[in-house]
Every structure is written in C-alpha cells, then in structure tokens.
Design a protein around this motif. Structure first.
Motif, PDB file in Angstrom:
ATOM      1  N   GLN A 287      12.366   2.723  -0.917  1.00 27.86           N
ATOM      2  CA  GLN A 287      11.983   3.403   0.317  1.00 27.86           C
ATOM      3  C   GLN A 287      12.942   4.539   0.679  1.00 27.86           C
ATOM      4  OE1 GLN A 287      11.213   0.781   3.631  1.00 27.86           O
ATOM      5  NE2 GLN A 287      11.255   2.452   5.119  1.00 27.86           N
ATOM      6  N   LYS A 288      14.232   4.359   0.411  1.00 27.74           N
ATOM      7  CA  LYS A 288      15.213   5.386   0.772  1.00 27.74           C
ATOM      8  C   LYS A 288      15.048   6.670  -0.030  1.00 27.74           C
ATOM      9  CE  LYS A 288      18.689   3.296  -2.269  1.00 27.74           C
ATOM     10  NZ  LYS A 288      20.016   2.640  -2.316  1.00 27.74           N
ATOM     11  N   TYR A 289      14.269   6.616  -1.111  1.00 30.73           N
ATOM     12  CA  TYR A 289      14.048   7.803  -1.939  1.00 30.73           C
ATOM     13  C   TYR A 289      12.721   8.503  -1.623  1.00 30.73           C
ATOM     14  CZ  TYR A 289      17.548   5.392  -4.807  1.00 30.73           C
ATOM     15  OH  TYR A 289      18.676   4.741  -5.254  1.00 30.73           O
ATOM     16  N   ILE A 290      11.953   7.944  -0.703  1.00 28.68           N
ATOM     17  CA  ILE A 290      10.601   8.461  -0.463  1.00 28.68           C
ATOM     18  C   ILE A 290      10.554   9.242   0.842  1.00 28.68           C
ATOM     19  CG2 ILE A 290       8.169   7.865  -0.221  1.00 28.68           C
ATOM     20  CD1 ILE A 290       8.776   5.269  -1.731  1.00 28.68           C
ATOM     21  N   GLU A 291      10.144  10.511   0.748  1.00 31.38           N
ATOM     22  CA  GLU A 291      10.012  11.338   1.933  1.00 31.38           C
ATOM     23  C   GLU A 291       8.748  10.946   2.701  1.00 31.38           C
ATOM     24  OE1 GLU A 291      12.014  14.002  -1.230  1.00 31.38           O
ATOM     25  OE2 GLU A 291      10.312  12.613  -1.168  1.00 31.38           O
ATOM     26  N   GLY A 292       8.889  10.777   4.004  1.00 29.29           N
ATOM     27  CA  GLY A 292       7.722  10.437   4.814  1.00 29.29           C
ATOM     28  C   GLY A 292       8.063  10.469   6.290  1.00 29.29           C
ATOM     29  N   SER A 293       7.119  10.926   7.105  1.00 30.41           N
ATOM     30  CA  SER A 293       7.339  11.010   8.551  1.00 30.41           C
ATOM     31  C   SER A 293       7.251   9.652   9.216  1.00 30.41           C
ATOM     32  CB  SER A 293       6.303  11.948   9.181  1.00 30.41           C
ATOM     33  OG  SER A 293       6.394  13.240   8.650  1.00 30.41           O
ATOM     34  N   ASN A 294       6.481   8.741   8.604  1.00 31.25           N
ATOM     35  CA  ASN A 294       6.342   7.394   9.155  1.00 31.25           C
ATOM     36  C   ASN A 294       6.109   6.425   7.997  1.00 31.25           C
ATOM     37  OD1 ASN A 294       3.412   7.527   8.618  1.00 31.25           O
ATOM     38  ND2 ASN A 294       3.334   8.872  10.406  1.00 31.25           N
ATOM     39  N   TYR A 295       6.105   5.151   8.311  1.00 32.17           N
ATOM     40  CA  TYR A 295       6.056   4.137   7.250  1.00 32.17           C
ATOM     41  C   TYR A 295       4.747   4.195   6.467  1.00 32.17           C
ATOM     42  CZ  TYR A 295       6.947  -0.354   4.932  1.00 32.17           C
ATOM     43  OH  TYR A 295       7.163  -1.341   3.996  1.00 32.17           O
ATOM     44  N   GLY A 296       3.633   4.453   7.162  1.00 35.22           N
ATOM     45  CA  GLY A 296       2.354   4.548   6.478  1.00 35.22           C
ATOM     46  C   GLY A 296       2.340   5.658   5.441  1.00 35.22           C
ATOM     47  N   ALA A 297       2.953   6.794   5.790  1.00 37.42           N
ATOM     48  CA  ALA A 297       3.023   7.920   4.856  1.00 37.42           C
ATOM     49  C   ALA A 297       3.903   7.576   3.662  1.00 37.42           C
ATOM     50  CB  ALA A 297       3.554   9.158   5.571  1.00 37.42           C
ATOM     51  N   ILE A 298       4.966   6.830   3.906  1.00 33.32           N
ATOM     52  CA  ILE A 298       5.856   6.407   2.810  1.00 33.32           C
ATOM     53  C   ILE A 298       5.102   5.494   1.843  1.00 33.32           C
ATOM     54  CG2 ILE A 298       7.854   4.934   2.291  1.00 33.32           C
ATOM     55  CD1 ILE A 298       9.175   6.135   4.821  1.00 33.32           C
ATOM     56  N   LEU A 299       4.332   4.562   2.379  1.00 31.13           N
ATOM     57  CA  LEU A 299       3.583   3.633   1.525  1.00 31.13           C
ATOM     58  C   LEU A 299       2.476   4.333   0.751  1.00 31.13           C
ATOM     59  CD1 LEU A 299       3.193   0.412   3.729  1.00 31.13           C
ATOM     60  CD2 LEU A 299       4.924   0.942   2.010  1.00 31.13           C
ATOM     61  N   ASN A 300       2.057   5.487   1.221  1.00 27.75           N
ATOM     62  CA  ASN A 300       0.993   6.229   0.545  1.00 27.75           C
ATOM     63  C   ASN A 300       1.513   6.990  -0.676  1.00 27.75           C
ATOM     64  OD1 ASN A 300      -1.748   7.261   0.384  1.00 27.75           O
ATOM     65  ND2 ASN A 300      -0.935   9.217   1.095  1.00 27.75           N
ATOM     66  N   ASN A 301       2.830   7.005  -0.860  1.00 27.58           N
ATOM     67  CA  ASN A 301       3.453   7.763  -1.946  1.00 27.58           C
ATOM     68  C   ASN A 301       3.715   6.839  -3.144  1.00 27.58           C
ATOM     69  OD1 ASN A 301       5.070   9.396  -3.580  1.00 27.58           O
ATOM     70  ND2 ASN A 301       6.057  10.368  -1.831  1.00 27.58           N
ATOM     71  N   GLU A 302       3.047   7.092  -4.247  1.00 26.96           N
ATOM     72  CA  GLU A 302       3.200   6.240  -5.435  1.00 26.96           C
ATOM     73  C   GLU A 302       4.536   6.434  -6.140  1.00 26.96           C
ATOM     74  OE1 GLU A 302       0.012   6.811  -8.146  1.00 26.96           O
ATOM     75  OE2 GLU A 302      -1.528   6.184  -6.743  1.00 26.96           O
ATOM     76  N   TYR A 303       5.145   7.610  -5.940  1.00 31.36           N
ATOM     77  CA  TYR A 303       6.392   7.914  -6.655  1.00 31.36           C
ATOM     78  C   TYR A 303       7.558   7.567  -5.751  1.00 31.36           C
ATOM     79  CZ  TYR A 303       9.799  10.573  -9.392  1.00 31.36           C
ATOM     80  OH  TYR A 303      10.884  10.934 -10.155  1.00 31.36           O
ATOM     81  N   PRO A 304       8.541   6.812  -6.200  1.00 30.46           N
ATOM     82  CA  PRO A 304       8.738   6.342  -7.568  1.00 30.46           C
ATOM     83  C   PRO A 304       8.316   4.890  -7.819  1.00 30.46           C
ATOM     84  CG  PRO A 304      10.763   6.126  -6.364  1.00 30.46           C
ATOM     85  CD  PRO A 304       9.746   6.639  -5.376  1.00 30.46           C
ATOM     86  N   ILE A 305       7.718   4.233  -6.839  1.00 33.10           N
ATOM     87  CA  ILE A 305       7.457   2.797  -6.939  1.00 33.10           C
ATOM     88  C   ILE A 305       6.657   2.428  -8.189  1.00 33.10           C
ATOM     89  CG2 ILE A 305       6.316   0.840  -5.808  1.00 33.10           C
ATOM     90  CD1 ILE A 305       6.896   2.249  -3.116  1.00 33.10           C
ATOM     91  N   PHE A 306       5.651   3.232  -8.514  1.00 34.44           N
ATOM     92  CA  PHE A 306       4.747   2.868  -9.608  1.00 34.44           C
ATOM     93  C   PHE A 306       5.019   3.637 -10.895  1.00 34.44           C
ATOM     94  CE2 PHE A 306       2.575   1.690  -5.701  1.00 34.44           C
ATOM     95  CZ  PHE A 306       2.217   0.380  -5.989  1.00 34.44           C
ATOM     96  N   TYR A 307       6.161   4.297 -10.963  1.00 32.67           N
ATOM     97  CA  TYR A 307       6.510   5.058 -12.173  1.00 32.67           C
ATOM     98  C   TYR A 307       7.502   4.279 -13.033  1.00 32.67           C
ATOM     99  CZ  TYR A 307       3.964   9.309 -11.187  1.00 32.67           C
ATOM    100  OH  TYR A 307       2.959  10.218 -11.012  1.00 32.67           O
ATOM    101  N   SER A 308       7.492   4.581 -14.323  1.00 32.07           N
ATOM    102  CA  SER A 308       8.432   3.917 -15.228  1.00 32.07           C
ATOM    103  C   SER A 308       8.783   4.856 -16.381  1.00 32.07           C
ATOM    104  CB  SER A 308       7.821   2.617 -15.769  1.00 32.07           C
ATOM    105  OG  SER A 308       6.660   2.893 -16.519  1.00 32.07           O
ATOM    106  N   ARG A 309       9.840   4.488 -17.094  1.00 29.68           N
ATOM    107  CA  ARG A 309      10.294   5.322 -18.225  1.00 29.68           C
ATOM    108  C   ARG A 309       9.528   5.004 -19.508  1.00 29.68           C
ATOM    109  NH1 ARG A 309      15.254   4.319 -15.599  1.00 29.68           N
ATOM    110  NH2 ARG A 309      15.736   2.585 -16.990  1.00 29.68           N
ATOM    111  N   THR A 310       8.768   3.930 -19.493  1.00 28.45           N
ATOM    112  CA  THR A 310       7.983   3.571 -20.683  1.00 28.45           C
ATOM    113  C   THR A 310       6.490   3.672 -20.355  1.00 28.45           C
ATOM    114  OG1 THR A 310       7.909   1.229 -20.094  1.00 28.45           O
ATOM    115  CG2 THR A 310       9.773   1.978 -21.430  1.00 28.45           C
ATOM    116  N   ASN A 311       5.678   3.679 -21.388  1.00 25.86           N
ATOM    117  CA  ASN A 311       4.236   3.829 -21.166  1.00 25.86           C
ATOM    118  C   ASN A 311       3.501   2.493 -21.066  1.00 25.86           C
ATOM    119  OD1 ASN A 311       4.399   3.017 -23.792  1.00 25.86           O
ATOM    120  ND2 ASN A 311       3.180   4.690 -24.653  1.00 25.86           N
ATOM    121  N   LEU A 312       4.269   1.413 -20.911  1.00 25.05           N
ATOM    122  CA  LEU A 312       3.679   0.091 -20.733  1.00 25.05           C
ATOM    123  C   LEU A 312       4.389  -0.633 -19.593  1.00 25.05           C
ATOM    124  CD1 LEU A 312       3.440  -1.102 -24.455  1.00 25.05           C
ATOM    125  CD2 LEU A 312       1.540  -0.291 -23.034  1.00 25.05           C
TER     126      LEU A 312
END
Length: 543
Positions: A287-312
């Motif tokens: 959460q501390k890495y995600i730009e957002g005006s409010n919590y709902g906007a933060i949760l709407n941001n997939e990056y970086p929560i759903f990203y990874s360095r591998t393709n699996l």
C-alpha cells in the motif's frame, strides 16, 4: 589591528552561540532554498544560470558546515554570488484577485533555529523583490521546462540523487494545488526521505523510497515510474480484471479472454492467495507504494500487488464454494494484446421506460439523437463508472432549464509560486431550455470514476432531480500532468484545483453518492450489476 580583533571577536561570539546541525537538516534547508531561488530570484528564475551546476557547487560547502552559523554563512555567500537584486515598488492594481493561499507558506525562511537573522532578511528581500518577467523553468498551465537534460541518470552519484529529490520536492511544493490535503506535511516527507537518498541501503531501497515519496502526495493522478522499479516488482501482470472485496480479489472481467481460457480463469473466481501470501497481506505490504487519493482508488491499482518477476504464479482461489490451487500464466503488457475497443451499446431504453447511457462509448455527436429518444423517459441513468468521451456539456443542455454553475477552479499564480488564484469565472453548463428533461437523472459512479469522469459527474449533478448511486470515486479531479523529472525517471500529478461552486473540495473526497451501493462477491458470480439494479429500483419508485 583593531579590524582583525573585531573579526576575531565576531567569530568567537558567533561560535559561542552556534549549535550542531545534522546532514538531514542542512540538506532539507538547502532543498528549500534552492527551490525558492529557482522560482523567485530574478537572476536565477530568468534562466541565466545553470541552476543544477550551482547546486553541485554549493553541496560540498554545505557538507563542510558543522553548525547552523557555518551553514547560514555558506548559504549567504552563495546568494550574494548570484548578483544584486534591485528593489522595486509593486504597482497597486485596481483588479480584485481572490487568492487561494492554503499551500502558500514561506515562513520556513524565517526559521531562527536554522537561519541567521541576516540570511532570513536576504530571503525575505528576494521574496519581496521577486522576478517580474516570465518564469524560465515553468510555463502557463504548469509545464516544467528548460531543465538541464542528462544522457542518463547516475543513481550511484549522491549529487544526482539529491538533484532528483530536490527537483521533485519543489515541483510539488510550488505547483501541486492539493499539497495542503496530504496526510503528512510535505516538509516532514522531505526530512523522512532524505536519509534514504543520501545513503540508500541498496539500489532497490532507493527506488522504492522514490515510489513511497510519490505515494505521499495522496493523489490518484500521481504516478512515479522508473525502469528499475520493474526489476523490483516485475513486468508480468494478470490477464484478467479484479475487484478487491473483503481482502479477496474477485475476477470481474478479462483483459484478454483467450489468454484467460488457457488457465481456465472465470468471472466470479475469488482469489485468496498469490504465491502463498494472502491478498490482504499483499495489500498491506504494498500500500505504501501505491499512489491514490483514497483507499478505494488504491485498491483499484493492480500495480504492484499483482505483478511478479516471473511469468508464472501459483494462486489459491475459491470456485463453487470449493478451495482450489493452480499455476497461472502472467504476461508483459505488450503480450497481453488488450482490446480496448468497447462494443457496448451506447444508449438504450430499459424496462419501465428508463433510459440508460454508457458514457464510456457515447460521443458528443450521439447526444442529440439519444436525448430525443429519451425525452419521454421516466428517468435516465448515466453510467460514469468509466472514462467519458467529453459529452458532459452537450448532455447538460438537455437536463437544465437554464445555465448552472457546477465548478470552481484554481490556477497557479506564476508571479508568486506556491500561491493559487480562484478563476474569475468557470464555464457554466446548460442553457435556457424550457423543454429540459424533467424526469429523474441518475448517475452511476465508483472507484474507476477519475478526473474527467468526476468532472462529468459534477456537471450532471446540478440538474434538477439528480441522484448519485454507487461508491466513492477516485478523488482526483483536474488536469493530470505527466513529465520526466530527469532522464528515465518520470512522474505525474494534478496541476490545477477543482472544487464545487461553494469552494468545497473534491480532491481525495471524490463525488459522494447519495445512495451507497457496492458489488458483492455473490452478485459478481451471478453476473449481476447490483449498482445498476439499485438505480433501476430508484427510477421506479424514487427511493
């Protein structure tokens, strides 16, 4: 002889009252002075000096200063080297200007704990006799320009790291209209992140600190980017859309349906863990890495929560009340082949003579035909859970009996950076129209409603008998300015302020629904649009 004794006496007197000053204190103060001179000093703000080079020259002297007195002396000599400033008497204007001063504060220059009396006087004199011509480093509408360009950003060089931070901090300090609404004061943010700039623990921690720094703006328009962040968080994302509900990621749609079929991803799947870590914990960690005006906007941001360095990635999910595990493919953005073409119907009549318009695909050219079709409707639902196509003013002409004020804006005062001015007049919406639509007007909004979406909601909100249904919007209205801070490092943030006509904020708050409705996991699994269903119910019975 007497002169020498006098100098010795002054030095002894100064030293007796001087006190140690930390590196963070010195550099925070230097950052402020450097930015202030950049936008205020007539011999600097005109672009006649290489201002980056001047910073690199003064930094070693700042490092040598061990006390507040030595620091002040170094800064004073630096300012004196910039040349004389002519005092001028400001002409009195008959024009009344409505200033917005919630961000404007140069009181730091009078901080006796850091600055000598003579240094504070010098800074005050510069403020009072600031540049009278055009700003060299910033243009109208906020455009950062004429910065020294470098072949590359050398993140191993402390001076370059400080330059990046100083530029970034001062851009926000003087030209971010919502600075006063941050959770943490911008001064404190500078002090907090300077140590991680001066002596980063690692390259990764350094870039993560910049991402955190950007998130401190509490602005959904803000977005800090650097290629090395992809090396940290990864470049591989999911091929489907999700909504976070109760710390679970529920699949709501597909970015690429063919790719989703490969892993048998279905709408309504409830993902509880990724690589053994719960979605709730992933949110807390990132959460501390995600730009957002409010919590709902933060949760709407997939990056970086759903990203990874591998393709699996291994996921744990629930389908048909059964917990399952599987490995799914992840993809680089270029390989997702997202089809952005929206083939949804632009407008249609629903049951009970209720009009529905999808503003994601409706164009200004469609409005007259649509409103002719809806002129006898009992209600019209405008779906703004998307990014509209600039139809707000055209639609408003059919919804209002007369022109209406719906917004009040502020613009940066480039003659006094940090200060804003209320616009004398914002364009109203609507026109004289005795045949305006007299039924209920319903607006659908959620966390995906951002910027022009929110502006559209504000425009349509002033029509008679308007009701807003849904959930809190992204809370980031106004122009979004994306720019490069230094080679390969980019960011963005909101650059002019948008308020209601009574000067009440929309930033961070967003457009507040009259009726709060959010999708449920069960509703998504059943293929229902619960927000639209609630709007139809309201259109039928008025409650």
């Amino acid at each position: 002889m007497k002169k020498t004794l006098l100098i010795l006496f002054v030095l002894l007197f100064q030293n007796s009252f001087s006190k140690p000053i930390s590196e963070t204190q010195k550099l925070a103060a230097t950052c402020k002075v450097w930015g202030f001179l950049k936008y205020y000093h007539p011999n600097v703000a005109d672009g006649s000096r290489n201002w980056d080079e001047e910073l690199f020259k003064i930094l070693p002297k700042i490092e040598q200063a061990k006390t507040d007195v030595e620091f002040s002396n170094a800064i004073e000599k630096w300012i004196s080297s910039l040349g004389k400033i002519k005092a001028y008497k400001a002409e009195k204007s008959n024009e009344e200007i409505d200033y917005f001063d919630k961000n404007f504060d140069l009181s730091w220059a009078q901080n006796a704990a850091l600055f000598s009396k003579s240094l504070s006087e010098k800074l005050k004199f510069i403020e009072q006799n600031k540049i009278q011509g055009k700003q060299y480093y910033v243009g109208p509408g906020i455009e950062f320009r004429n910065e020294v360009e470098y072949a590359e950003f050398n993140d191993k060089d402390k001076n370059f790291r400080l330059l990046l931070l100083f530029r970034f901090w001062n851009y926000v300090e003087y030209f971010f209209p919502y600075k006063y609404q941050m959770d943490q004061s911008w001064d404190l943010t500078l002090i907090e992140f300077l140590p991680r700039t001066i002596n980063p623990v690692s390259e990764a921690d350094y870039y993560l600190s910049l991402k955190e720094f950007s998130a401190k703006l509490n602005d959904t328009h803000a977005l800090f980017g650097a290629n090395k962040l992809f090396d940290i968080f990864g470049r591989h994302g999911i091929s489907f859309d999700v909504k976070i509900i109760d710390d679970k990621a529920v699949v709501t749609g597909f970015k690429n349906e063919s790719l989703c079929k490969i892993n048998d991803i279905r709408i309504g799947d409830v993902i509880t863990k990724i690589e053994g870590k719960s979605i709730g914990d992933l949110i807390k960690d990132n959460q501390k890495y995600i730009e957002g005006s409010n919590y709902g906007a933060i949760l709407n941001n997939e990056y970086p929560i759903f990203y990874s360095r591998t393709n699996l990635s291994e996921i744990e999910f629930i389908r048909n009340n059964k917990a399952e595990k599987k490995t799914i493919n992840k993809y680089e953005y270029k390989d997702l082949n997202i089809n952005y073409e929206n083939n949804s119907e632009k407008y249609k009549l629903l049951e009970n003579n209720i009009g529905y318009a999808n503003l994601a695909v409706l164009t200004p050219d469609d409005v007259s035909v649509m409103m002719e079709k809806f002129k006898n409707a009992n209600a019209i639902i405008f779906d703004i859970r998307n990014y509209p196509q600039g139809t707000n003013f055209a639609i408003a002409e059919y919804l209002n009996p007369e022109p209406r004020d719906f917004v009040k804006s502020i613009d940066a005062d480039l003659s006094t950076p940090g200060r804003y001015i209320w616009r004398k007049a914002d364009e109203p919406c609507g026109k004289i129209n005795p045949d305006y639509f007299k039924g209920n007007v319903i607006l659908l909004v959620n966390e995906k409603s951002i910027s022009h979406s929110e502006f559209t909601a504000m425009t349509l909100k002033v029509a008679p008998k308007t009701t807003i249904i849904g959930s809190q919007t992204a809370g980031s209205d106004g122009a979004n300015y994306r720019f490069e801070i230094i080679k390969g490092i980019w960011t963005s943030f909101t650059t002019y302020g948008v308020f209601y006509p009574n000067k009440k904020e929309t930033q961070r708050i967003g457009i507040v629904p009259d009726i709060q409705v959010e999708p449920t996991i069960l509703g998504i699994q059943q293929g229902r649009d619960e927000v639209l269903e609630r709007a139809i119910l309201y259109a039928k019975n008025g409650k």
